[in-house]
Write a protein that holds these residues in place. Structure first.
Motif, PDB file in Angstrom:
ATOM      1  N   LYS A 188      25.137  33.535  88.814  1.00 24.20           N
ATOM      2  CA  LYS A 188      25.660  34.072  87.657  1.00 24.20           C
ATOM      3  C   LYS A 188      27.123  33.677  87.454  1.00 24.20           C
ATOM      4  CE  LYS A 188      25.418  38.423  84.878  1.00 24.20           C
ATOM      5  NZ  LYS A 188      26.501  38.014  84.159  1.00 24.20           N
ATOM      6  N   ALA A 189      27.890  33.820  88.807  1.00 25.00           N
ATOM      7  CA  ALA A 189      29.326  33.594  88.610  1.00 25.00           C
ATOM      8  C   ALA A 189      29.555  32.112  88.066  1.00 25.00           C
ATOM      9  CB  ALA A 189      30.021  33.691  89.846  1.00 25.00           C
ATOM     10  N   VAL A 190      28.923  31.148  88.524  1.00 26.16           N
ATOM     11  CA  VAL A 190      29.001  29.875  87.989  1.00 26.16           C
ATOM     12  C   VAL A 190      28.794  29.729  86.681  1.00 26.16           C
ATOM     13  CG1 VAL A 190      28.219  27.282  88.441  1.00 26.16           C
ATOM     14  CG2 VAL A 190      28.689  29.017  90.347  1.00 26.16           C
ATOM     15  N   HIS A 243      30.114  21.091  84.573  1.00 27.11           N
ATOM     16  CA  HIS A 243      30.720  22.309  84.649  1.00 27.11           C
ATOM     17  C   HIS A 243      29.849  23.458  85.576  1.00 27.11           C
ATOM     18  CE1 HIS A 243      33.992  21.647  82.041  1.00 27.11           C
ATOM     19  NE2 HIS A 243      33.350  21.031  80.991  1.00 27.11           N
ATOM     20  N   GLY A 244      29.018  22.769  86.416  1.00 27.18           N
ATOM     21  CA  GLY A 244      28.443  23.702  87.599  1.00 27.18           C
ATOM     22  C   GLY A 244      26.834  23.819  87.595  1.00 27.18           C
ATOM     23  N   ALA A 245      26.417  23.377  86.477  1.00 26.33           N
ATOM     24  CA  ALA A 245      24.936  23.526  86.365  1.00 26.33           C
ATOM     25  C   ALA A 245      24.204  22.823  87.271  1.00 26.33           C
ATOM     26  CB  ALA A 245      24.434  23.267  84.981  1.00 26.33           C
ATOM     27  N   ALA A 246      22.968  23.185  87.846  1.00 29.29           N
ATOM     28  CA  ALA A 246      22.391  22.258  88.766  1.00 29.29           C
ATOM     29  C   ALA A 246      21.391  21.414  87.913  1.00 29.29           C
ATOM     30  CB  ALA A 246      21.554  23.423  89.702  1.00 29.29           C
ATOM     31  N   ALA A 292      31.287  31.141  84.270  1.00 25.72           N
ATOM     32  CA  ALA A 292      32.456  30.436  84.182  1.00 25.72           C
ATOM     33  C   ALA A 292      32.198  29.050  83.477  1.00 25.72           C
ATOM     34  CB  ALA A 292      33.091  30.013  85.464  1.00 25.72           C
ATOM     35  N   GLY A 293      31.026  28.372  83.816  1.00 25.47           N
ATOM     36  CA  GLY A 293      30.582  27.141  83.105  1.00 25.47           C
ATOM     37  C   GLY A 293      30.260  27.299  81.767  1.00 25.47           C
ATOM     38  N   MET A 315      31.108  26.054  76.207  1.00 18.83           N
ATOM     39  CA  MET A 315      31.224  26.132  74.586  1.00 18.83           C
ATOM     40  C   MET A 315      32.627  25.793  74.147  1.00 18.83           C
ATOM     41  SD  MET A 315      28.256  27.566  73.869  1.00 18.83           S
ATOM     42  CE  MET A 315      27.268  26.353  74.986  1.00 18.83           C
ATOM     43  N   ALA A 316      33.578  25.851  74.864  1.00 20.55           N
ATOM     44  CA  ALA A 316      34.982  25.462  74.431  1.00 20.55           C
ATOM     45  C   ALA A 316      35.156  23.991  74.373  1.00 20.55           C
ATOM     46  CB  ALA A 316      36.066  25.986  75.358  1.00 20.55           C
ATOM     47  N   ASP A 317      34.196  23.298  74.886  1.00 20.02           N
ATOM     48  CA  ASP A 317      34.358  21.769  74.851  1.00 20.02           C
ATOM     49  C   ASP A 317      34.232  21.261  73.418  1.00 20.02           C
ATOM     50  OD1 ASP A 317      33.298  18.933  75.270  1.00 20.02           O
ATOM     51  OD2 ASP A 317      34.232  19.405  76.925  1.00 20.02           O
ATOM     52  N   PRO A 318      35.231  20.248  72.986  1.00 22.15           N
ATOM     53  CA  PRO A 318      35.085  19.894  71.733  1.00 22.15           C
ATOM     54  C   PRO A 318      33.552  19.044  71.237  1.00 22.15           C
ATOM     55  CG  PRO A 318      37.092  19.157  72.705  1.00 22.15           C
ATOM     56  CD  PRO A 318      36.177  19.832  73.685  1.00 22.15           C
ATOM     57  N   LEU A 319      32.947  18.399  72.235  1.00 14.96           N
ATOM     58  CA  LEU A 319      31.755  18.019  72.242  1.00 14.96           C
ATOM     59  C   LEU A 319      30.594  19.168  71.615  1.00 14.96           C
ATOM     60  CD1 LEU A 319      29.835  15.497  72.365  1.00 14.96           C
ATOM     61  CD2 LEU A 319      29.376  16.391  74.724  1.00 14.96           C
ATOM     62  N   MET A 320      30.609  20.296  72.248  1.00 12.84           N
ATOM     63  CA  MET A 320      29.795  21.411  71.710  1.00 12.84           C
ATOM     64  C   MET A 320      30.289  21.855  70.553  1.00 12.84           C
ATOM     65  SD  MET A 320      27.312  21.938  73.382  1.00 12.84           S
ATOM     66  CE  MET A 320      26.823  23.787  73.334  1.00 12.84           C
ATOM     67  N   MET A 321      31.733  21.978  70.371  1.00 11.23           N
ATOM     68  CA  MET A 321      32.129  22.624  69.056  1.00 11.23           C
ATOM     69  C   MET A 321      31.793  21.654  67.681  1.00 11.23           C
ATOM     70  SD  MET A 321      35.648  24.310  70.443  1.00 11.23           S
ATOM     71  CE  MET A 321      35.796  25.319  69.059  1.00 11.23           C
ATOM     72  N   ASN A 322      31.656  20.614  68.129  1.00 13.68           N
ATOM     73  CA  ASN A 322      31.540  19.526  66.830  1.00 13.68           C
ATOM     74  C   ASN A 322      30.106  18.863  67.053  1.00 13.68           C
ATOM     75  OD1 ASN A 322      34.282  19.970  66.252  1.00 13.68           O
ATOM     76  ND2 ASN A 322      34.962  18.543  67.689  1.00 13.68           N
ATOM     77  N   GLY A 323      29.319  19.710  67.358  1.00 13.59           N
ATOM     78  CA  GLY A 323      27.923  19.103  67.583  1.00 13.59           C
ATOM     79  C   GLY A 323      27.444  18.982  65.872  1.00 13.59           C
ATOM     80  N   PRO A 324      26.268  18.183  66.024  1.00 13.64           N
ATOM     81  CA  PRO A 324      25.565  18.048  64.738  1.00 13.64           C
ATOM     82  C   PRO A 324      24.725  19.396  64.312  1.00 13.64           C
ATOM     83  CG  PRO A 324      24.276  16.826  66.773  1.00 13.64           C
ATOM     84  CD  PRO A 324      25.436  17.237  67.107  1.00 13.64           C
ATOM     85  N   ASP A 325      24.496  19.462  63.063  1.00 15.70           N
ATOM     86  CA  ASP A 325      23.562  20.578  62.500  1.00 15.70           C
ATOM     87  C   ASP A 325      22.111  20.177  62.623  1.00 15.70           C
ATOM     88  OD1 ASP A 325      22.905  23.109  61.479  1.00 15.70           O
ATOM     89  OD2 ASP A 325      23.772  22.389  59.396  1.00 15.70           O
TER      90      ASP A 325
END
Length: 110
Positions: A71-73, A28-31, A76-77, A82-92
């Motif tokens: 900052k714009a990237v 999603h755009g990170a270097a 947006a990224g 944060m909306a990706d299911p991988l992040m939303m369902n991550g381990p505690d």
């Protein structure tokens, strides 16, 4: 970037998790993504990493950051990551209430 106290017993699981989500940031755009585990982090009397995250016995400290080209990237990224299911369902794996995080502008890089 972020700093968090992670139980030593969760170190392998945290690194496995980081290896999964790092590419998500890049997608999603990170270097790049950098993950660091404490190995010489002294206790302070007024300020320190352990004090900042209220480190408990048996916890290591993670010091991590995502490098974005702008900052714009980043803005947006970050939303898509944060909306990706991988992040939303991550381990505690750690107490997120003791995490410190924020965005910084690079003003010097050598």
């Amino acid at each position: 970037g972020w700093v968090a106290a992670v139980p030593e017993t969760n170190k392998a699981a945290y690194l496995e998790w980081a290896a999964k989500i790092g590419p998500l940031f890049v997608k999603h755009g990170a270097a790049g993504v950098t993950e660091n585990w404490s190995d010489d982090v002294p206790e302070g009397k007024l300020t320190s990493f352990p004090l900042a995250v209220q480190r408990k016995e048996g916890e290591g400290i993670v010091f991590s950051w995502v490098k974005w080209p702008s900052k714009a990237v980043r803005d947006a990224g970050w939303k898509t990551v944060m909306a990706d299911p991988l992040m939303m369902n991550g381990p505690d794996l750690y107490d997120g209430k003791r995490m410190i995080f924020g965005g910084f502008e690079t003003v010097l890089e050598i």
